[in-house]
Motif scaffolding. Structure first.
Motif, PDB file in Angstrom:
ATOM      1  N   LEU A 284      -3.165  -0.712   5.090  1.00 12.14           N
ATOM      2  CA  LEU A 284      -3.279   0.150   3.915  1.00 12.14           C
ATOM      3  C   LEU A 284      -3.046  -0.635   2.634  1.00 12.14           C
ATOM      4  CD1 LEU A 284      -1.287   3.239   5.266  1.00 12.14           C
ATOM      5  CD2 LEU A 284      -3.776   2.949   5.179  1.00 12.14           C
ATOM      6  N   ALA A 285      -3.718  -0.228   1.554  1.00 15.06           N
ATOM      7  CA  ALA A 285      -3.621  -0.930   0.269  1.00 15.06           C
ATOM      8  C   ALA A 285      -2.399  -0.452  -0.503  1.00 15.06           C
ATOM      9  CB  ALA A 285      -4.898  -0.721  -0.536  1.00 15.06           C
ATOM     10  N   VAL A 286      -1.222  -0.759  -0.004  1.00 13.40           N
ATOM     11  CA  VAL A 286       0.015  -0.379  -0.691  1.00 13.40           C
ATOM     12  C   VAL A 286       0.388  -1.462  -1.691  1.00 13.40           C
ATOM     13  CG1 VAL A 286       0.865   1.008   1.219  1.00 13.40           C
ATOM     14  CG2 VAL A 286       1.395  -1.437   1.139  1.00 13.40           C
ATOM     15  N   THR A 287       1.208  -1.080  -2.678  1.00 14.60           N
ATOM     16  CA  THR A 287       1.660  -2.039  -3.687  1.00 14.60           C
ATOM     17  C   THR A 287       2.889  -2.766  -3.173  1.00 14.60           C
ATOM     18  OG1 THR A 287       0.851  -0.604  -5.462  1.00 14.60           O
ATOM     19  CG2 THR A 287       2.449  -2.316  -6.057  1.00 14.60           C
TER      20      THR A 287
END
Length: 293
Positions: A284-287
């Motif tokens: 997932l593109a999490v920060t």
């Protein structure tokens, strides 16, 4: 405190045994002559405190298993290191068992109550160790010296506190009281350090500055407190903390001597195999937190 246990292996690592620290006992110190002249180094402290931390865990498990009630009071001069001692005690134990109480300034309602009333709800229940970072002895110390109570109120407190503590002990609480003593010169150095170091500004209150001029008044208040409240059922134990690290080790070692706990045997535990389900991370593109160090 307890005999050395045989070591058991698990996945190539050795479980720590709960041996008492090799630091000298009070009797050893008396017999050895002069006190150390240089402050203890961090490395030496960390090595000596490890087995004491293991003993504190053993004490914790005994308290939890037996339903014991332990109350530890820390009083002392400003800058004597109460917070550091408490941090060293609680560093490796559960906050669900070791509970630290540091009450703020009383509210108007609390000021109208019987003085000792606000402290009673914080006394330990079964399976708890309660540590008071300052306690009801505020009335014998700072309140008396700085004029926050009358002489009559302070005198009445000193008359009442022995019977109050007798009732606490009779209820099954193990009550242990420590006074941390620091020299005039060392107190000056520590207060100046708080002034000079921005990391310590929060430790310096206007009350610390005002109290600094009242060394003799605090000495008299301390002596009167000892005279009235150093009893057979709740004695005072005095620790010199000019060397903070040695003071912490001495206090922890002494505290362990006061509690009749049973040392723990190292657990014989083998971790089971993980169960695999074929799960694949979707990435997932999490920060993410920046990696700056």
């Amino acid at each position: 405190m307890g005999k050395k246990k045989s070591k058991k292996k698990s996945h190539g690592k050795k479980h720590a045994t709960h041996e008492r620290s090799s630091a000298p006992s009070r009797a050893d110190v008396r017999e050895s002559g002069s006190a150390p002249t240089s402050p203890m180094k961090n490395k030496e402290f960390r090595e000596l405190v490890k087995p004491l931390h293991a003993e504190l865990v053993a004490m914790q498990e005994w308290v939890r298993a037996t339903g014991a009630k332990v109350c530890v009071i820390f009083e002392g001069r400003d800058t004597a290191g109460k917070g550091g001692v408490i941090k060293a005690i609680t560093e490796r134990v559960s906050p669900r068992v070791f509970r630290v109480v540091a009450l703020p300034t009383p509210t108007e309602r609390e000021k109208s109550q019987m003085f000792l009333q606000r402290y009673v709800p914080h006394l330990p229940a079964a399976g708890e160790v309660v540590i008071f970072d300052r306690s009801w002895y505020n009335r014998a110390g700072v309140e008396r010296v700085m004029g926050f109570c009358t002489e009559e109120q302070s005198t009445q407190f000193l008359a009442d506190v022995p019977e109050f503590e007798r009732a606490v002990v009779r209820s099954g609480v193990l009550l242990i009281k420590y006074w941390l003593e620091v020299s005039e010169d060392e107190q000056t150095l520590r207060l100046q350090s708080r002034i000079d170091d921005p990391r310590k500004y929060w430790k310096l209150s206007p009350m610390d500055v005002k109290s600094y001029t009242h060394w003799d008044d605090y000495s008299q208040a301390r002596d009167d407190m000892f005279r009235y409240s150093d009893t057979g059922w709740a004695p005072w134990y005095v620790a010199n903390t000019d060397d903070k690290k040695r003071g912490r080790l001495n206090i922890i070692s002494h505290l362990l001597d006061q509690v009749p706990y049973t040392p723990l045997a190292a657990p014989d535990i083998e971790l089971p195999e993980r169960v695999r389900s074929g799960y694949t991370s979707p990435h997932l593109a999490v920060t993410e937190v920046p990696v700056r160090y």
